[in-house]
Design a protein around this motif. Structure first.
Motif, PDB file in Angstrom:
ATOM      1  N   SER A 183       0.872  -1.305   0.018  1.00 53.06           N
ATOM      2  CA  SER A 183       0.104  -0.041   0.025  1.00 53.06           C
ATOM      3  C   SER A 183       0.923   1.261  -0.015  1.00 53.06           C
ATOM      4  N   ALA A 184       0.341   2.660  -0.337  1.00 57.06           N
ATOM      5  CA  ALA A 184       1.151   3.769  -0.209  1.00 57.06           C
ATOM      6  C   ALA A 184       0.074   4.755   0.083  1.00 57.06           C
ATOM      7  N   PRO A 185      -0.177   4.589   1.462  1.00 54.79           N
ATOM      8  CA  PRO A 185      -1.034   5.742   2.109  1.00 54.79           C
ATOM      9  C   PRO A 185      -0.624   7.259   1.994  1.00 54.79           C
ATOM     10  N   ASP A 186       0.552   7.531   1.662  1.00 52.96           N
ATOM     11  CA  ASP A 186       1.051   8.891   1.491  1.00 52.96           C
ATOM     12  C   ASP A 186       1.452   9.082   0.222  1.00 52.96           C
ATOM     13  N   GLY A 187       1.262   8.292  -0.888  1.00 51.05           N
ATOM     14  CA  GLY A 187       1.679   8.241  -2.206  1.00 51.05           C
ATOM     15  C   GLY A 187       3.270   7.684  -2.323  1.00 51.05           C
ATOM     16  N   LEU A 188       3.735   7.767  -3.599  1.00 56.91           N
ATOM     17  CA  LEU A 188       5.024   7.322  -3.776  1.00 56.91           C
ATOM     18  C   LEU A 188       6.028   8.555  -3.982  1.00 56.91           C
ATOM     19  N   HIS A 189       7.151   8.570  -3.737  1.00 56.15           N
ATOM     20  CA  HIS A 189       8.135   9.774  -3.830  1.00 56.15           C
ATOM     21  C   HIS A 189       9.316   9.274  -4.282  1.00 56.15           C
ATOM     22  N   GLY A 190       9.930  10.285  -4.972  1.00 54.92           N
ATOM     23  CA  GLY A 190      11.589   9.483  -5.488  1.00 54.92           C
ATOM     24  C   GLY A 190      12.294   9.216  -4.623  1.00 54.92           C
ATOM     25  N   ALA A 191      13.383   8.468  -5.001  1.00 53.37           N
ATOM     26  CA  ALA A 191      14.407   7.830  -4.065  1.00 53.37           C
ATOM     27  C   ALA A 191      15.785   7.711  -4.665  1.00 53.37           C
ATOM     28  N   ASN A 192      16.805   7.405  -3.880  1.00 53.89           N
ATOM     29  CA  ASN A 192      18.187   7.203  -4.361  1.00 53.89           C
ATOM     30  C   ASN A 192      18.259   5.770  -3.910  1.00 53.89           C
ATOM     31  N   ILE A 193      18.318   4.955  -5.094  1.00 50.35           N
ATOM     32  CA  ILE A 193      18.608   3.567  -4.955  1.00 50.35           C
ATOM     33  C   ILE A 193      19.769   3.043  -5.637  1.00 50.35           C
ATOM     34  N   GLU A 194      20.497   2.328  -5.072  1.00 49.76           N
ATOM     35  CA  GLU A 194      21.674   1.701  -5.533  1.00 49.76           C
ATOM     36  C   GLU A 194      21.604  -0.100  -5.576  1.00 49.76           C
ATOM     37  N   LEU A 195      21.313  -0.811  -6.700  1.00 52.09           N
ATOM     38  CA  LEU A 195      20.999  -2.121  -6.714  1.00 52.09           C
ATOM     39  C   LEU A 195      22.151  -2.778  -6.284  1.00 52.09           C
ATOM     40  N   PRO A 196      22.050  -3.850  -5.386  1.00 51.34           N
ATOM     41  CA  PRO A 196      23.231  -4.633  -5.256  1.00 51.34           C
ATOM     42  C   PRO A 196      24.031  -5.346  -6.526  1.00 51.34           C
ATOM     43  N   TYR A 197      22.924  -5.590  -7.383  1.00 54.36           N
ATOM     44  CA  TYR A 197      23.430  -6.370  -8.725  1.00 54.36           C
ATOM     45  C   TYR A 197      22.659  -5.939  -9.753  1.00 54.36           C
ATOM     46  N   PRO A 198      22.947  -5.402 -10.899  1.00 55.00           N
ATOM     47  CA  PRO A 198      22.376  -4.842 -12.214  1.00 55.00           C
ATOM     48  C   PRO A 198      21.220  -5.615 -12.532  1.00 55.00           C
ATOM     49  N   SER A 199      20.305  -6.013 -11.647  1.00 54.80           N
ATOM     50  CA  SER A 199      19.145  -6.965 -11.914  1.00 54.80           C
ATOM     51  C   SER A 199      18.130  -6.170 -13.088  1.00 54.80           C
ATOM     52  N   VAL A 200      17.876  -7.183 -14.032  1.00 55.74           N
ATOM     53  CA  VAL A 200      16.960  -6.392 -15.300  1.00 55.74           C
ATOM     54  C   VAL A 200      15.529  -6.265 -14.527  1.00 55.74           C
ATOM     55  N   GLY A 201      14.844  -7.358 -13.771  1.00 54.54           N
ATOM     56  CA  GLY A 201      13.697  -7.056 -13.100  1.00 54.54           C
ATOM     57  C   GLY A 201      13.728  -5.983 -12.296  1.00 54.54           C
ATOM     58  N   ALA A 202      14.733  -5.777 -11.299  1.00 49.03           N
ATOM     59  CA  ALA A 202      14.639  -4.699 -10.334  1.00 49.03           C
ATOM     60  C   ALA A 202      14.736  -3.297 -11.022  1.00 49.03           C
ATOM     61  N   THR A 203      15.500  -3.280 -11.954  1.00 51.50           N
ATOM     62  CA  THR A 203      15.441  -1.929 -12.885  1.00 51.50           C
ATOM     63  C   THR A 203      14.114  -1.533 -13.573  1.00 51.50           C
ATOM     64  N   GLU A 204      13.609  -2.676 -14.090  1.00 50.41           N
ATOM     65  CA  GLU A 204      12.234  -2.637 -14.507  1.00 50.41           C
ATOM     66  C   GLU A 204      11.328  -1.862 -13.456  1.00 50.41           C
ATOM     67  N   GLN A 205      11.513  -2.477 -12.325  1.00 47.21           N
ATOM     68  CA  GLN A 205      10.648  -1.973 -11.167  1.00 47.21           C
ATOM     69  C   GLN A 205      10.551  -0.696 -10.953  1.00 47.21           C
ATOM     70  N   VAL A 206      11.908  -0.228 -10.679  1.00 44.90           N
ATOM     71  CA  VAL A 206      12.321   1.201 -10.389  1.00 44.90           C
ATOM     72  C   VAL A 206      11.558   2.035 -11.603  1.00 44.90           C
ATOM     73  N   LEU A 207      11.767   1.823 -12.737  1.00 40.86           N
ATOM     74  CA  LEU A 207      11.496   2.660 -13.908  1.00 40.86           C
ATOM     75  C   LEU A 207      10.040   2.643 -13.820  1.00 40.86           C
ATOM     76  N   LEU A 208       9.345   1.540 -13.704  1.00 38.37           N
ATOM     77  CA  LEU A 208       7.923   1.558 -13.796  1.00 38.37           C
ATOM     78  C   LEU A 208       7.235   2.247 -12.527  1.00 38.37           C
ATOM     79  N   THR A 209       7.816   2.463 -11.471  1.00 38.58           N
ATOM     80  CA  THR A 209       7.429   3.018 -10.209  1.00 38.58           C
ATOM     81  C   THR A 209       8.001   4.321 -10.298  1.00 38.58           C
ATOM     82  N   ALA A 210       9.065   4.899 -10.708  1.00 40.38           N
ATOM     83  CA  ALA A 210       9.549   6.381 -10.663  1.00 40.38           C
ATOM     84  C   ALA A 210       8.946   7.405 -11.546  1.00 40.38           C
ATOM     85  N   VAL A 211       8.408   6.762 -12.606  1.00 43.61           N
ATOM     86  CA  VAL A 211       8.015   7.867 -13.497  1.00 43.61           C
ATOM     87  C   VAL A 211       6.861   8.631 -13.208  1.00 43.61           C
ATOM     88  N   ARG A 212       5.950   8.282 -12.137  1.00 44.73           N
ATOM     89  CA  ARG A 212       4.848   9.017 -11.673  1.00 44.73           C
ATOM     90  C   ARG A 212       5.028   9.191 -10.174  1.00 44.73           C
TER      91      ARG A 212
END
Length: 460
Positions: A174-203
């Motif tokens: 859930s996101a009771p307060d909405g979603l906000h931008g973040a500074n994220i460093e992946l432990p490994y350049p995961s394709v799925g996790a990168t897609e997750q960040v892109l699909l979440t960060a754009v809005r």
């Protein structure tokens, strides 16, 4: 070849079969015949399914073109439909029209039933949190090729402000307060996790900085899709991506990048069977690393505007390969290549550094006569360029060894395709079971094999 069934199955049947782990189809293959002819590849599975999810973010209709007719696409289509997205066939073959205007929450039982063994529901989280304020993830499946933890995804979602609750049936967000931008460093350049960040960060509100991101061509194509929708995304050559959140996004009209994995698979099939295959739609630029290894192994290729022709350029030669994230040698390319390397003169070594359990398919090759030794803790070597990982393994292939027919059960998508190619290269008849799982990533497999002159029957 006889008894060729239609490969256009309903999404419900596909997802039910995957959920049971029995995706159907047993084929009898008579090998020893080169594969010769032309196959055409459509859009990449790893882009099409993610672009379909991205349509949830738009406030208008999206059109996706060159969508492959594979079961993973059918699963995503079903998941979108249970969330209220209207999905219809477009005005040209292989196109989909996606209308999210009536998107809604779905019950976890519906999500679980339609997801089957697919891991794609995890990527619905960001768009659904923006759209509805909540999301649910059932227990996730996927090919049994090693641990594919979702903690990268969940950690990133928490950084955006999502609340993650683990429940007996899955995970609720859930996101009771909405979603906000973040500074994220992946432990490994995961394709799925990168897609997750892109699909979440754009809005999300504010700017997101993603470090150690995956930069595969399919990721770049997804960025292109999101930019068409109104997203503001930039990237630097050191695996850093910046996303400035926007309030609204529109739909898109996009033609998918071609499927590099399928193109490489048919190239290896030509190498293994001493065939000659033209892969329509393949592009040199996105296959540079593969083409270099293909040539070192004794393969030859002709680059044309409409595709690439693959064939042997002489006796097959041993090679040393280290799988890695892009621009390295893809982990999905090593399985079909290993089949060809069983016929190379000398000893080849394949270091698998991406997944920890991706050599299980070699058991069937050994059963067919291959000389393959798997080293579960990997191998050292002065030539190593990819940093060692604790999970890595190595396979040592000594050839050439004649392959003979056997009774085989397909374990996963890429390994299963490799079993089919091994059976086509082997002397005698092989029975290959659970072939239906290969349709997760290969469109019209039987039709393409028939077009290339394969000798097989569908027997169950």
């Amino acid at each position: 070849m006889k008894s060729l069934p239609s490969e256009n199955r309903s999404a419900t049947k596909e997802s039910e079969g995957q959920a049971e782990g029995l995706t159907g189809d047993t084929i009898a293959i008579r090998g020893g015949r080169p594969l010769v002819g032309r196959v055409d590849v459509k859009g990449a599975k790893n882009l099409a399914t993610k672009a379909m999810v991205a349509a949830l973010l738009g406030e208008s209709v999206s059109v996706l073109r060159d969508v492959p007719n594979i079961s993973d696409v059918q699963v995503v289509r079903s998941l979108l439909e249970v969330h209220g997205v209207r999905v219809e066939d477009g005005d040209e073959p292989g196109s989909l029209v996606l209308d999210p205007s009536d998107a809604k929450s779905a019950h976890f039982e519906e999500i679980d039933a339609h997801a089957g063994s697919s891991r794609i529901p995890i990527l619905f989280c960001g768009p659904l949190l923006h759209l509805l304020g909540q999301a649910f993830i059932p227990d996730l499946g996927g090919c049994r090729i090693g641990d594919r933890p979702i903690n990268f995804h969940l950690d990133a979602l928490r950084r955006f402000g999502a609340v993650v609750e683990k429940q007996p049936s899955g995970i609720r967000l859930s996101a009771p307060d909405g979603l906000h931008g973040a500074n994220i460093e992946l432990p490994y350049p995961s394709v799925g996790a990168t897609e997750q960040v892109l699909l979440t960060a754009v809005r999300a509100k504010g700017t997101t900085e993603l470090r150690n991101a995956a930069i595969e061509p399919e990721i770049m194509d997804l960025i292109g899709v999101l930019q068409k929708m109104g997203a503001i995304i930039s990237y630097e050559p050191n695996r850093v991506i910046f996303i400035e959140g926007v309030d609204t996004l529109t739909g898109y009209d996009h033609r998918s990048i071609f499927d590099r994995n399928e193109a490489a698979s048919w190239a290896c099939a030509a190498l293994a069977t001493d065939g000659d295959i033209f892969v329509g739609g393949a592009r040199q630029q996105d296959m540079l690393t593969f083409l270099n290894v293909f040539r070192k192994a004794g393969g030859a290729f002709d680059i044309e505007e409409s595709g690439i022709r693959f064939y042997r350029g002489g006796p097959l030669k041993p090679v040393v390969v280290e799988t890695d994230v892009h621009p390295g040698f893809m982990t999905d390319w090593q399985q079909p290549l290993i089949v060809a390397l069983t016929q190379a003169h000398g000893t080849s070594v394949v270091h698998e550094t991406v997944y920890e359990n991706r050599f299980g398919f070699t058991d069937a090759l050994v059963k067919m006569g291959a000389d393959i030794v798997v080293h579960p803790d990997g191998l050292e070597g002065e030539y190593r360029r990819v940093p060692r990982r604790a999970l890595e393994q190595a396979a040592v292939i000594t050839g050439p060894t004649p392959l003979h027919g056997a009774d085989i059960v397909v374990p996963d998508l890429r390994g299963g395709y490799s079993h089919v190619i091994a059976a086509l290269a082997a002397d005698g008849e092989s029975v290959v079971r659970n072939v239906g799982i290969i349709r997760r990533g290969y469109e019209n497999l039987f039709d393409k094999l028939q077009a290339l002159g394969a000798d097989f029957d569908v027997i169950g």
